[in-house]
Design a protein around this motif. Sequence first.
Motif, PDB file in Angstrom:
ATOM      1  N   VAL A  32       0.795  -1.235   0.095  1.00  0.00           N
ATOM      2  CA  VAL A  32       0.120   0.103  -0.047  1.00  0.00           C
ATOM      3  C   VAL A  32       0.785   1.253   0.070  1.00  0.00           C
ATOM      4  CG1 VAL A  32      -1.685   1.364   1.405  1.00  0.00           C
ATOM      5  CG2 VAL A  32      -1.772  -1.054   1.006  1.00  0.00           C
ATOM      6  N   GLY A  33       1.974   1.190   0.914  1.00  0.00           N
ATOM      7  CA  GLY A  33       2.766   2.401   0.996  1.00  0.00           C
ATOM      8  C   GLY A  33       3.344   2.390  -0.685  1.00  0.00           C
ATOM      9  N   ALA A  34       4.092   1.525  -1.550  1.00  0.00           N
ATOM     10  CA  ALA A  34       4.443   1.796  -2.651  1.00  0.00           C
ATOM     11  C   ALA A  34       3.228   2.328  -3.509  1.00  0.00           C
ATOM     12  CB  ALA A  34       4.903   0.197  -3.143  1.00  0.00           C
ATOM     13  N   LEU A  35       1.961   1.875  -3.192  1.00  0.00           N
ATOM     14  CA  LEU A  35       1.133   2.534  -4.179  1.00  0.00           C
ATOM     15  C   LEU A  35       1.133   4.017  -3.813  1.00  0.00           C
ATOM     16  CD1 LEU A  35      -1.856   0.003  -3.811  1.00  0.00           C
ATOM     17  CD2 LEU A  35      -0.819   0.352  -5.656  1.00  0.00           C
ATOM     18  N   ALA A  36       1.196   4.461  -2.803  1.00  0.00           N
ATOM     19  CA  ALA A  36       1.021   5.728  -2.442  1.00  0.00           C
ATOM     20  C   ALA A  36       2.258   6.593  -2.859  1.00  0.00           C
ATOM     21  CB  ALA A  36       0.865   6.198  -1.015  1.00  0.00           C
ATOM     22  N   PHE A  55       3.595  -4.755  -7.332  1.00  0.00           N
ATOM     23  CA  PHE A  55       3.014  -4.663  -5.666  1.00  0.00           C
ATOM     24  C   PHE A  55       2.059  -5.673  -5.328  1.00  0.00           C
ATOM     25  CE2 PHE A  55       3.683   0.126  -6.424  1.00  0.00           C
ATOM     26  CZ  PHE A  55       5.096  -0.188  -6.547  1.00  0.00           C
ATOM     27  N   ALA A  56       1.375  -6.212  -6.052  1.00  0.00           N
ATOM     28  CA  ALA A  56       0.194  -7.011  -5.575  1.00  0.00           C
ATOM     29  C   ALA A  56       0.812  -8.360  -5.442  1.00  0.00           C
ATOM     30  CB  ALA A  56      -0.972  -7.146  -6.774  1.00  0.00           C
ATOM     31  N   ILE A 157      -7.717  -7.012 -10.355  1.00  0.00           N
ATOM     32  CA  ILE A 157      -6.408  -7.295 -10.051  1.00  0.00           C
ATOM     33  C   ILE A 157      -6.387  -8.967 -10.026  1.00  0.00           C
ATOM     34  CG2 ILE A 157      -4.596  -7.832  -8.358  1.00  0.00           C
ATOM     35  CD1 ILE A 157      -5.119  -4.949  -7.609  1.00  0.00           C
ATOM     36  N   ASN A 158      -5.649  -9.458 -10.878  1.00  0.00           N
ATOM     37  CA  ASN A 158      -5.819 -11.138 -11.019  1.00  0.00           C
ATOM     38  C   ASN A 158      -4.537 -11.792 -10.424  1.00  0.00           C
ATOM     39  OD1 ASN A 158      -8.328 -10.985 -12.590  1.00  0.00           O
ATOM     40  ND2 ASN A 158      -6.793 -10.015 -14.100  1.00  0.00           N
ATOM     41  N   GLY A 173      -8.710 -11.618   1.934  1.00  0.00           N
ATOM     42  CA  GLY A 173      -8.939 -10.790   2.817  1.00  0.00           C
ATOM     43  C   GLY A 173      -7.908  -9.278   2.805  1.00  0.00           C
ATOM     44  N   LEU A 174      -6.368  -9.907   2.531  1.00  0.00           N
ATOM     45  CA  LEU A 174      -5.375  -8.939   2.460  1.00  0.00           C
ATOM     46  C   LEU A 174      -5.390  -8.559   0.738  1.00  0.00           C
ATOM     47  CD1 LEU A 174      -2.475 -10.791   4.317  1.00  0.00           C
ATOM     48  CD2 LEU A 174      -3.711  -8.513   4.899  1.00  0.00           C
ATOM     49  N   GLY A 175      -5.973  -9.193   0.049  1.00  0.00           N
ATOM     50  CA  GLY A 175      -6.121  -8.587  -1.115  1.00  0.00           C
ATOM     51  C   GLY A 175      -7.109  -7.725  -1.463  1.00  0.00           C
ATOM     52  N   GLU A 176      -8.220  -7.752  -0.730  1.00  0.00           N
ATOM     53  CA  GLU A 176      -9.007  -6.888  -0.957  1.00  0.00           C
ATOM     54  C   GLU A 176      -8.895  -5.402  -0.340  1.00  0.00           C
ATOM     55  OE1 GLU A 176     -12.592  -8.841   1.066  1.00  0.00           O
ATOM     56  OE2 GLU A 176     -13.112  -9.964  -0.764  1.00  0.00           O
ATOM     57  N   LEU A 177      -8.100  -5.609   0.793  1.00  0.00           N
ATOM     58  CA  LEU A 177      -7.471  -4.350   1.424  1.00  0.00           C
ATOM     59  C   LEU A 177      -6.465  -3.728   0.635  1.00  0.00           C
ATOM     60  CD1 LEU A 177      -6.714  -5.760   5.012  1.00  0.00           C
ATOM     61  CD2 LEU A 177      -8.676  -3.958   4.151  1.00  0.00           C
ATOM     62  N   PHE A 178      -5.686  -4.420  -0.169  1.00  0.00           N
ATOM     63  CA  PHE A 178      -4.809  -3.754  -1.152  1.00  0.00           C
ATOM     64  C   PHE A 178      -5.620  -3.336  -2.396  1.00  0.00           C
ATOM     65  CE2 PHE A 178      -2.205  -4.045  -5.169  1.00  0.00           C
ATOM     66  CZ  PHE A 178      -1.078  -3.574  -4.727  1.00  0.00           C
ATOM     67  N   ALA A 179      -6.710  -3.982  -2.976  1.00  0.00           N
ATOM     68  CA  ALA A 179      -7.343  -3.403  -4.106  1.00  0.00           C
ATOM     69  C   ALA A 179      -8.001  -2.132  -3.835  1.00  0.00           C
ATOM     70  CB  ALA A 179      -8.498  -4.680  -4.451  1.00  0.00           C
ATOM     71  N   LYS A 180      -8.451  -1.948  -2.578  1.00  0.00           N
ATOM     72  CA  LYS A 180      -9.000  -0.472  -2.417  1.00  0.00           C
ATOM     73  C   LYS A 180      -8.263   0.703  -2.818  1.00  0.00           C
ATOM     74  CE  LYS A 180     -12.343  -2.147   0.841  1.00  0.00           C
ATOM     75  NZ  LYS A 180     -12.705  -2.032   2.283  1.00  0.00           N
TER      76      LYS A 180
END
Length: 267
Positions: A32-36, A55-56, A157-158, A173-180
């Motif tokens: 998530v930090g990398a996304l930011a 990142f995913a 994201i696949n 669950g972690l994937g969903e948190l990342f996807a937001k």
Amino acid sequence: MAEFHSGGNDTKGGTLTAQQSSADTADLLAGVGALASLVAGSLGLPELLTEVAGFAVRAIPGADGAGVTLLQADQPGDTIEALAASAPFVAEIDHVQYVTLNEGPCITAVHEGRTVRSGFLGGEDMWPLFGPHVSDMGIHSALSLPLLMPGKVIGAINVYAHGKGVFDEHAAGLGELFAKPAAVAVHNAQILSQALALTVQLRAALSVRPVIDQAIGLLRGRGGLSAEDALAQLRAMSQSEHRKMVDIAQSILDEAVRRARARRSRT
């Protein structure tokens, strides 16, 4: 919440330890930090999507590869604008899913706007063609996460893994948190890309307009035409010669220059 669709096991063969949970959370926060850190404008859209895919892989436990699918904005249906993959085998799977079979987890996730996963693709009833095909490639687990913005799905994201039963509820669950936050980053990049494309189009239009206006002036001077009739004549010439109107206009200007030079040379 994530939904599970698989003929296989929903676990990785044991209870998640506190140490592993802490490590997974750290990986998620890093992703998530990398996304930011993706600065708007520093990357083109394809490059940014590739970064998000990478990142995913790091953020979602068990992932061996990931891809990002972006849909065209304001277009009917699910027209794909861009694809990115963290590894060649993911790009190959995407081709199977979107081109060869038009069937697979991403298509389901986008159509239904929910997370889908499978730990046994070879026996997956939901994708009877895609599952066995990808299983033969050595990929047995899949997790697809829709990229959701208010009122719409902008892509997915696949995530894929070679092992069976890799993506349990914890991973999903972690994937969903990342996807937001990933959806926000991808959406912003898409808007920026569209704005840049529009800027290029406007600049091109501004550079073309003087050429057309000058050609209209020449046609009016030669034939006593109105501006509307001169423009209609340009359009008719463009259609009959199967050339762009600006090219026709440039030809008229070039011919006028040649004639002027020829007259000067004779005096």
